[in-house]
Design a protein around this motif. Structure first.
Motif, mmCIF file in Angstrom:
data_model
loop_
_atom_site.group_PDB
_atom_site.id
_atom_site.type_symbol
_atom_site.label_atom_id
_atom_site.label_comp_id
_atom_site.label_asym_id
_atom_site.label_seq_id
_atom_site.Cartn_x
_atom_site.Cartn_y
_atom_site.Cartn_z
ATOM 1 N N LEU A 1 0.828 -1.219 0.000
ATOM 2 C CA LEU A 1 0.000 0.000 0.000
ATOM 3 C C LEU A 1 0.855 1.259 0.000
ATOM 4 N N MET A 2 1.952 1.225 0.764
ATOM 5 C CA MET A 2 2.780 2.432 0.855
ATOM 6 C C MET A 2 3.526 2.700 -0.453
ATOM 7 N N VAL A 3 3.954 1.629 -1.136
ATOM 8 C CA VAL A 3 4.612 1.816 -2.447
ATOM 9 C C VAL A 3 3.584 2.393 -3.437
ATOM 10 N N LEU B 1 4.104 5.974 -5.194
ATOM 11 C CA LEU B 1 4.221 6.055 -6.659
ATOM 12 C C LEU B 1 3.112 6.895 -7.284
ATOM 13 N N THR B 2 1.911 6.817 -6.721
ATOM 14 C CA THR B 2 0.794 7.511 -7.375
ATOM 15 C C THR B 2 0.617 8.950 -6.896
ATOM 16 N N THR B 3 1.032 9.234 -5.652
ATOM 17 C CA THR B 3 0.785 10.589 -5.144
ATOM 18 C C THR B 3 2.064 11.340 -4.765
ATOM 19 N N GLY B 4 3.147 10.610 -4.557
ATOM 20 C CA GLY B 4 4.393 11.250 -4.136
ATOM 21 C C GLY B 4 4.382 11.628 -2.653
ATOM 22 N N ASN C 1 -7.756 -3.218 6.474
ATOM 23 C CA ASN C 1 -8.884 -2.856 5.591
ATOM 24 C C ASN C 1 -9.092 -1.346 5.537
ATOM 25 N N ILE C 2 -9.142 -0.715 6.698
ATOM 26 C CA ILE C 2 -9.445 0.729 6.684
ATOM 27 C C ILE C 2 -8.243 1.536 6.168
ATOM 28 N N SER C 3 -7.027 0.995 6.331
ATOM 29 C CA SER C 3 -5.863 1.696 5.771
ATOM 30 C C SER C 3 -5.947 1.687 4.254
ATOM 31 N N GLY C 4 -6.407 0.563 3.698
ATOM 32 C CA GLY C 4 -6.591 0.473 2.242
ATOM 33 C C GLY C 4 -7.622 1.493 1.769
ATOM 34 N N ASP C 5 -8.706 1.655 2.546
ATOM 35 C CA ASP C 5 -9.735 2.646 2.176
ATOM 36 C C ASP C 5 -9.119 4.050 2.132
ATOM 37 N N ALA C 6 -8.282 4.336 3.139
ATOM 38 C CA ALA C 6 -7.687 5.676 3.224
ATOM 39 C C ALA C 6 -6.689 5.920 2.089
ATOM 40 N N VAL C 7 -5.916 4.875 1.739
ATOM 41 C CA VAL C 7 -4.936 5.029 0.640
ATOM 42 C C VAL C 7 -5.681 5.345 -0.658
ATOM 43 N N VAL C 8 -6.725 4.565 -0.955
ATOM 44 C CA VAL C 8 -7.460 4.790 -2.205
ATOM 45 C C VAL C 8 -8.130 6.177 -2.189
ATOM 46 N N SER C 9 -8.702 6.561 -1.049
ATOM 47 C CA SER C 9 -9.326 7.893 -0.968
ATOM 48 C C SER C 9 -8.298 8.979 -1.289
ATOM 49 N N THR C 10 -7.079 8.809 -0.755
ATOM 50 C CA THR C 10 -6.033 9.810 -0.980
ATOM 51 C C THR C 10 -5.615 9.843 -2.449
#
Ligand code: ASP
Length: 456
Positions: free
Chosen positions: A248-250, A254-257, A398-407
């Motif tokens: 998730l962090m990579v 990569l997508t947002t910097g 699960n909720i960390s994944g939600d936050a990554v996609v939202s960002t």
């Protein structure tokens, strides 16, 4: 003059720190109580007092979920104004949720195949009574169900996809009524602010709620449950951490910097809430608050992506299903083959779309997956004992994944305020959240002016 977060916290310890202490103290007290093994403690202190405070805390969070989703999403839809943007946010988040879940389970299964947990395990003596399976709904049923025949029933039962659908329809209709909707929009802003205020009040109680929930779980979960399935637990926790800290962090970098370290720091409170409640749904108020006020995602994106993600995006749960399937295939000496593995990935992703993020639902989904690839569902008895703790960890993922996609979605739409992201104090939780908040007054004063997308 507006106060800064550090003014408000003063020299006192931050609330996140207190919540963290509550969590660690809960683990210590829980392990001690489990070792003492006294009837009085387990009945009156653990089952009684800790159970009561923990349940009050989870109920307080749950009571906020539906009204908060309704009003923040109404504000979001009317704030976005442009229906095409809404469509793009929906499309992108759906695509990303599916892709991240598929990557999560594929990597987890590869790891499990390499480690090989469960090889040579003896099922004799394992009580498999009481394990029943569940049929997976078809994709068509899942989609047909998104339209609620009775919106009040959808609200009452917390049917998140139906609520999201209904609220978006109302929001779009309100926008198209133009000027007539001005006071409706202001009312929604007010209700949203009010709900957020109550989230702050519940947060102030969090260190004690988290302590009781965690102390109760650890008192009831003896270490002896873990020993026979240590290989499963080790592989699963390894796969969950790999997804959270690396994959998730990579993807985020990569997508947002953006800095993964800052991101993780800002998600800490929400992760602890998810860990202690084992429910993505009950954590929605905290995730939403962290994503908007700590990370800087605009409410027009987060009010949709967060509740949507809590329902359809379950990376951690998919990882559990992948590892559990490989583990049980090894236990029973059944070779699933590449086709079997692909079926597991597809089933786990589909099952996550139609099931809500509530405690233990992952096991129900696992029965569907096992049924599809012909593995005996009785095998679930093996991992039942350790599932609560695994549920807590996977819900945080699960909720960390939600936050990554939202960002990611917000960044791609120019809806991410990087000044908020870079400010370590932005949206910091303070106990003064229950008192008068001058920033809320400013926000409401702004919304009392003509709504940006409605004519005067
Ligand atoms: N408890 C999880 C969640 O709420 C679902 C599960 O894995 O059981 O996200």
């Amino acid at each position: 003059m507006a106060q800064t977060a550090s003014d408000r916290t003063g020299s006192k310890m931050s609330l996140t720190m207190k919540i963290l202490i509550g969590m660690v103290a809960g683990i210590v007290v829980g392990v001690i109580f489990n070792t003492i093994n006294s009837d009085f403690i387990s009945t009156h202190v653990v089952g009684g007092f800790f159970g009561m405070i923990g349940a009050m805390f989870v109920n307080a969070l749950k009571m906020l979920v539906v009204p908060l989703v309704i009003f923040s999403l109404l504000c979001g839809v009317m704030g976005i104004g442009d229906i095409r943007l809404l469509g793009r946010v929906g499309g992108k988040s759906f695509g990303l949720y599916i892709c991240t879940t598929a990557i999560a389970i594929a990597v987890a299964m590869m790891l499990a195949i390499i480690v090989g947990p469960g090889v040579g395990f003896n099922m004799e003596g394992v009580d498999t009574s009481g394990i029943t399976g569940r049929e997976a709904p078809t994709v068509w049923e899942v989609f047909a169900n998104i339209v609620p025949s009775n919106p009040i029933a959808a609200f009452a039962n917390g049917e998140m996809l139906q609520i999201i659908f209904y609220v978006i329809v109302v929001g779009i209709a309100a926008l198209s009524l133009g000027d007539f909707s001005k006071s409706f929009a202001e009312g929604c802003e007010y209700m949203n602010e009010l709900m957020m205020k109550i989230v702050g009040m519940v947060m102030a109680f969090a260190p004690y709620g988290v302590f009781c929930l965690i102390a109760k779980t650890f008192s009831e979960q003896g270490i002896d449950l873990f020993i026979p399935v240590l290989a499963y637990v080790g592989t699963l926790v390894g796969a969950l951490f790999l997804h959270l800290f690396v994959t998730l962090m990579v993807i985020l970098k990569l997508t947002t910097g953006l800095s993964p370290f800052t991101f993780m720091k800002k998600m800490r409170s929400a992760q602890i809430f998810a860990f202690s409640t084992a429910s993505s749904n009950a954590t929605i108020p905290v995730t939403l608050r962290s994503v908007t006020e700590r990370i800087g995602v605009d409410n027009s994106v987060a009010s949709f992506t967060v509740p949507f993600g809590a329902t359809i995006n379950m990376d951690g749960t998919a990882i559990m299903q992948g590892v559990a399937t490989v583990f049980l295939a090894n236990v029973y000496g059944i070779d699933l083959g590449v086709g079997g593995y692909i079926t597991v990935i597809a089933m786990a992703v589909l099952a996550s779309i139609g099931t809500a993020g509530v405690p233990g639902v992952g096991l129900v989904m696992l029965t569907m997956v096992l049924g599809q690839v012909g593995l005996p569902i009785e095998g679930i008895a093996l991992i039942l004992g350790v599932d609560r703790l695994m549920d807590m960890i996977r819900t945080a993922v699960n909720i960390s994944g939600d936050a990554v996609v939202s960002t990611i979605v917000a960044k791609s739409e120019g809806k991410l305020d990087t000044a908020v992201f870079d400010d370590p104090d932005a949206g910091v939780y303070t106990e003064s959240d229950i008192h008068f908040d001058p920033e809320a007054e400013e926000r409401l004063a702004k919304s009392a002016r003509p709504h940006p997308h409605l004519a005067e």
